[in-house]
Design an enzyme around this catalytic site. Sequence first.
Site, mmCIF file in Angstrom:
data_model
loop_
_atom_site.group_PDB
_atom_site.id
_atom_site.type_symbol
_atom_site.label_atom_id
_atom_site.label_comp_id
_atom_site.label_asym_id
_atom_site.label_seq_id
_atom_site.Cartn_x
_atom_site.Cartn_y
_atom_site.Cartn_z
ATOM 1 N N ALA A 20 0.853 -1.202 0.000
ATOM 2 C CA ALA A 20 0.000 0.000 0.000
ATOM 3 C C ALA A 20 0.880 1.240 0.000
ATOM 4 O O ALA A 20 2.104 1.153 -0.138
ATOM 5 C CB ALA A 20 -0.915 -0.011 1.210
ATOM 6 N N ASN A 21 0.276 2.411 0.135
ATOM 7 C CA ASN A 21 1.042 3.656 0.244
ATOM 8 C C ASN A 21 0.323 4.613 1.186
ATOM 9 O O ASN A 21 -0.744 4.294 1.699
ATOM 10 C CB ASN A 21 1.265 4.268 -1.143
ATOM 11 N N ARG A 22 0.905 5.784 1.397
ATOM 12 C CA ARG A 22 0.407 6.698 2.427
ATOM 13 C C ARG A 22 -0.755 7.587 2.000
ATOM 14 O O ARG A 22 -1.139 8.486 2.728
ATOM 15 C CB ARG A 22 1.538 7.623 2.881
ATOM 16 N N ALA A 35 -3.658 7.364 -5.639
ATOM 17 C CA ALA A 35 -2.244 6.963 -5.657
ATOM 18 C C ALA A 35 -2.230 5.459 -5.908
ATOM 19 O O ALA A 35 -2.228 4.651 -4.981
ATOM 20 C CB ALA A 35 -1.584 7.299 -4.335
#
Length: 409
Positions: free
Chosen positions: A209-211, A275
């Site tokens: 995942a990402n922020r 994102a």
Amino acid sequence: MLATKRILLVIGGGIAAYKSLDLIRRLKERGAAVRVVMTSAAQHFVTPLAAGALSHDRVFTELFDREAEQDIGHIRLSREADLLIVAPATADLMAKMAHGLADDLASAVLLASTRPILLAPAMNPAMWANAATRRNAAQLAADGVRFVGPNAGAMAERGEDGAGRMAEPLEIVAAVEALLAAGGPLTGRHVLVTSGPTHEPIDPVRYIANRSSGKQGHALAAAAARAGARVTLVSGPVNLPAPSGVTVRPVESARDMLAAVEAALPADVAIFAAAVADWRAASEAPEKMKKDGGALPPLALTENPDILATIAHRTEGRPRLVIGFAAETQNVVGYAQAKRVRKGCDWIVANDVSAQSGIPGGVMGGDANEVHLITPEGSEAWPRASKTEVAERLIARIAAALGEKESES
Ligand code: CTP
């Protein structure tokens, strides 16, 4: 219906304030979000507790409230409304408005507003007929303020009658609906927005995942809905409420997101604020991967489909305006310009996600953003602003661009 509409109700000090409680209820029944500001005089007639219980929000009373000024000042209160109602509008409040005074929260919010204002005057008939009130009413009308009422009839004070009774709550609601029916600049348009991160499964319990928080994408969807558009928000996993009046299609992975985007087309505008993970695990383990005596599991990656490029390069059913985002840490404008051409989109909203950006909390996850808008004509640096303000500005640009495209064709 008033769904997706945000109404700021200013309650002035008069006996008719009790009817404003019913007005809150009527507006809520129609789906509006209602925020209430009360003058100190109003609090002699009804309590903030009653207004708050009906509006399901806190009630704002003080101009210099340390706590409130920190999280929501008078400027934000007036900006975050589609329409302001003053009910009851007393002779005193009208006089302040006509002269641009701003010595309490109610008058400051009204002075700061750029949105339509509807007044429901209520006062003693002699006060309404007084030359000073006549002058103020005429000035306010000339300034673009709208009126509903006052009606003639028996007043609360015994023996008084004449014009001065506040319009009934349902009359005020009808006036609000008429004022807002003109519709926003995106009425009749379908806007598709992607938002949030994607989760790319490794095994049944692990993912890449990402922020991304989804704040900017969700703010865009909300702003498009407020501008009158039908909005589909394809969102990865986020901790945000669904914006009102928006259809949310929740997804997990990039492949799910592409499928949901394609299913939501056709759209007039597509904004790709998500994102999306660039890579996913080449194969998802069907069972939870176990530690294996110290041997590290191999994690092979493969590339995800590029959703923005896929949609932007469509020859059939391409949205008229395709907008991408670019997160850069250096050479922000240069890289974003190249990305715009490579991905085939019309505009890119580029932001500096490096630690040097100086944005409190960072761009990813924070509430502020400082962007460059890259178009075929060049690039514009926008000042730092809240994600909501960036969204409103972008939606206004989109509405203007669609209007231009139409007048060309
Ligand atoms: N995007 C997408 N699908 C992907 C990857 C990105 O739709 N698989 C969209 C994003 O929503 C965003 C833009 O493409 O609008 C960002 O492009 P991306 O190639 O991810 O660029 P960055 O991550 O900003 O940077 P880099 O070029 O370094 O990868």
